[in-house]
Design a protein around this motif. Structure first.
Motif, PDB file in Angstrom:
ATOM      1  N   THR A 251       0.850  -1.186   0.000  1.00 54.47           N
ATOM      2  CA  THR A 251       0.000   0.000   0.000  1.00 54.47           C
ATOM      3  C   THR A 251       0.886   1.236   0.000  1.00 54.47           C
ATOM      4  O   THR A 251       1.783   1.356   0.847  1.00 54.47           O
ATOM      5  CB  THR A 251      -0.914   0.032   1.240  1.00 54.47           C
ATOM      6  N   ARG A 252       0.666   2.124  -0.941  1.00 64.60           N
ATOM      7  CA  ARG A 252       1.439   3.368  -0.973  1.00 64.60           C
ATOM      8  C   ARG A 252       0.776   4.368  -0.031  1.00 64.60           C
ATOM      9  O   ARG A 252      -0.349   4.806  -0.250  1.00 64.60           O
ATOM     10  CB  ARG A 252       1.513   3.939  -2.385  1.00 64.60           C
ATOM     11  N   THR A 253       1.474   4.716   1.036  1.00 67.14           N
ATOM     12  CA  THR A 253       0.901   5.587   2.054  1.00 67.14           C
ATOM     13  C   THR A 253       1.398   7.026   1.960  1.00 67.14           C
ATOM     14  O   THR A 253       0.918   7.891   2.685  1.00 67.14           O
ATOM     15  CB  THR A 253       1.220   5.042   3.458  1.00 67.14           C
ATOM     16  N   GLY A 254       2.369   7.285   1.090  1.00 66.83           N
ATOM     17  CA  GLY A 254       2.897   8.622   0.901  1.00 66.83           C
ATOM     18  C   GLY A 254       3.766   8.653  -0.330  1.00 66.83           C
ATOM     19  O   GLY A 254       3.972   7.621  -0.978  1.00 66.83           O
ATOM     20  N   PRO A 255       4.299   9.815  -0.703  1.00 65.49           N
ATOM     21  CA  PRO A 255       5.120   9.910  -1.911  1.00 65.49           C
ATOM     22  C   PRO A 255       6.271   8.896  -1.949  1.00 65.49           C
ATOM     23  O   PRO A 255       6.604   8.394  -3.025  1.00 65.49           O
ATOM     24  CB  PRO A 255       5.633  11.345  -1.870  1.00 65.49           C
ATOM     25  N   ALA A 256       6.867   8.615  -0.810  1.00 63.57           N
ATOM     26  CA  ALA A 256       7.970   7.647  -0.766  1.00 63.57           C
ATOM     27  C   ALA A 256       7.785   6.660   0.377  1.00 63.57           C
ATOM     28  O   ALA A 256       8.749   6.119   0.898  1.00 63.57           O
ATOM     29  CB  ALA A 256       9.300   8.377  -0.618  1.00 63.57           C
ATOM     30  N   LYS A 257       6.531   6.398   0.754  1.00 55.95           N
ATOM     31  CA  LYS A 257       6.262   5.507   1.879  1.00 55.95           C
ATOM     32  C   LYS A 257       5.331   4.380   1.446  1.00 55.95           C
ATOM     33  O   LYS A 257       4.342   4.612   0.735  1.00 55.95           O
ATOM     34  CB  LYS A 257       5.634   6.278   3.042  1.00 55.95           C
ATOM     35  N   TYR A 258       5.663   3.162   1.884  1.00 54.55           N
ATOM     36  CA  TYR A 258       4.890   1.990   1.517  1.00 54.55           C
ATOM     37  C   TYR A 258       4.743   1.075   2.732  1.00 54.55           C
ATOM     38  O   TYR A 258       5.673   0.959   3.533  1.00 54.55           O
ATOM     39  CB  TYR A 258       5.582   1.218   0.378  1.00 54.55           C
ATOM     40  N   GLU A 259       3.615   0.434   2.844  1.00 54.93           N
ATOM     41  CA  GLU A 259       3.399  -0.586   3.860  1.00 54.93           C
ATOM     42  C   GLU A 259       3.175  -1.914   3.169  1.00 54.93           C
ATOM     43  O   GLU A 259       2.587  -1.966   2.087  1.00 54.93           O
ATOM     44  CB  GLU A 259       2.181  -0.232   4.734  1.00 54.93           C
ATOM     45  N   ARG A 260       3.660  -2.999   3.809  1.00 51.76           N
ATOM     46  CA  ARG A 260       3.560  -4.311   3.189  1.00 51.76           C
ATOM     47  C   ARG A 260       2.939  -5.308   4.159  1.00 51.76           C
ATOM     48  O   ARG A 260       3.139  -5.238   5.361  1.00 51.76           O
ATOM     49  CB  ARG A 260       4.945  -4.830   2.785  1.00 51.76           C
TER      50      ARG A 260
END
Length: 262
Positions: free
Chosen positions: A206-215
């Motif tokens: 899941t892309r949570t921000g411009p350069a942040k991802y959760e897996r």
């Protein structure tokens, strides 16, 4: 008249088999991880229940279209088990208005399921012959909101980005950066990732921000490898035992294999 009657009876048989398959998938998901039997799964199963899977397999394999197994479609590719299609579709959960990317068109089955849920589906297939056949089949079946092109799915489809959801039906050692870049903030990607097909997990990113991802992980799976630039490399995403399950337990499991290698 006899031919028409026989065709009607066969259609009825396929419809019954499709309904039974949807029921088996729902029961299997509920048994594997009860919290995965949610509204997103219901939406995915409604779509799967309306897509004639028998139209997306070779004619000589139509009797097997609703078995819990991947089936060969030529060119060393397979159509994914509908159980895995349901899991990955539910995980990205496209809604009306969504713009979706499908990497690995194959016969077009996953694209057809997505087309029932989203407004726009861009589908990429690296084997030109499969891309051509899938494009013709989807058009003939009335899926007007799907565009298919031949190309390397590793690079995604920048002209159609950003995407609300991305599904990749082939495994690699890591998620291609171009696909992450083309995912809209708030969007989700589903892809099998592992050092080899025997060590893959279906990751949900899941892309949570411009350069942040959760897996998180749906659990173990086996897929054909991503080809082109996406061929497996030694360096992987990281230690998979550190990635939490998306639900209380793994929901992808060996009893319902995905696109297993030949």
């Amino acid at each position: 008249m006899l031919l028409a009657t026989a065709a009607f009876a066969q259609d009825q048989d396929f419809a019954a088999a499709r309904s039974a398959m949807v029921g088996r998938i729902r029961t299997a998901v509920r048994n594997a991880a009860p919290s995965a039997d949610n509204a997103a799964l219901a939406r995915a199963l409604t779509a799967i229940g309306s897509v004639p899977r028998e139209a997306f397999v070779p004619a000589n394999l139509r009797a097997d279209a609703y078995r819990e197994t991947p089936l060969p479609i030529g060119y060393e590719q397979t159509i994914s088990d509908a159980y895995i299609v349901a899991l990955m579709t539910a995980a990205v959960d496209p809604k009306r208005g969504a713009n979706v990317l499908d990497v690995g068109t194959g016969s077009g089955y996953q694209a057809a399921v997505l087309a029932k849920m989203a407004d726009r589906v861009a589908s990429i297939e690296i084997v030109p012959q499969l891309a051509d056949t899938a494009r013709t089949r989807l058009h003939a079946l009335g899926y007007a909101n799907v565009e298919v092109r031949a190309g390397d799915g590793y690079a995604g489809w920048p002209e159609r980005a950003p995407f609300d959801a991305i599904i990749v039906a082939a495994g690699a050692a890591r998620v291609p950066q171009p696909l992450l870049d083309q995912l809209r903030v708030g969007g989700r990607l589903a892809m099998p990732v592992g050092l080899s097909w025997a060590t893959e997990q279906i990751l949900i990113v899941t892309r949570t921000g411009p350069a942040k991802y959760e897996r998180c992980s749906l659990g173990w799976s086996m897929f054909v490898p991503l080809t082109g630039q996406g061929r497996r490399q030694e360096n992987s995403t990281g230690p998979f035992d550190k990635i939490p399950f998306c639900f209380e337990d793994e929901v992808a499991h060996p009893d319902f294999q995905a696109t297993s290698p030949k």
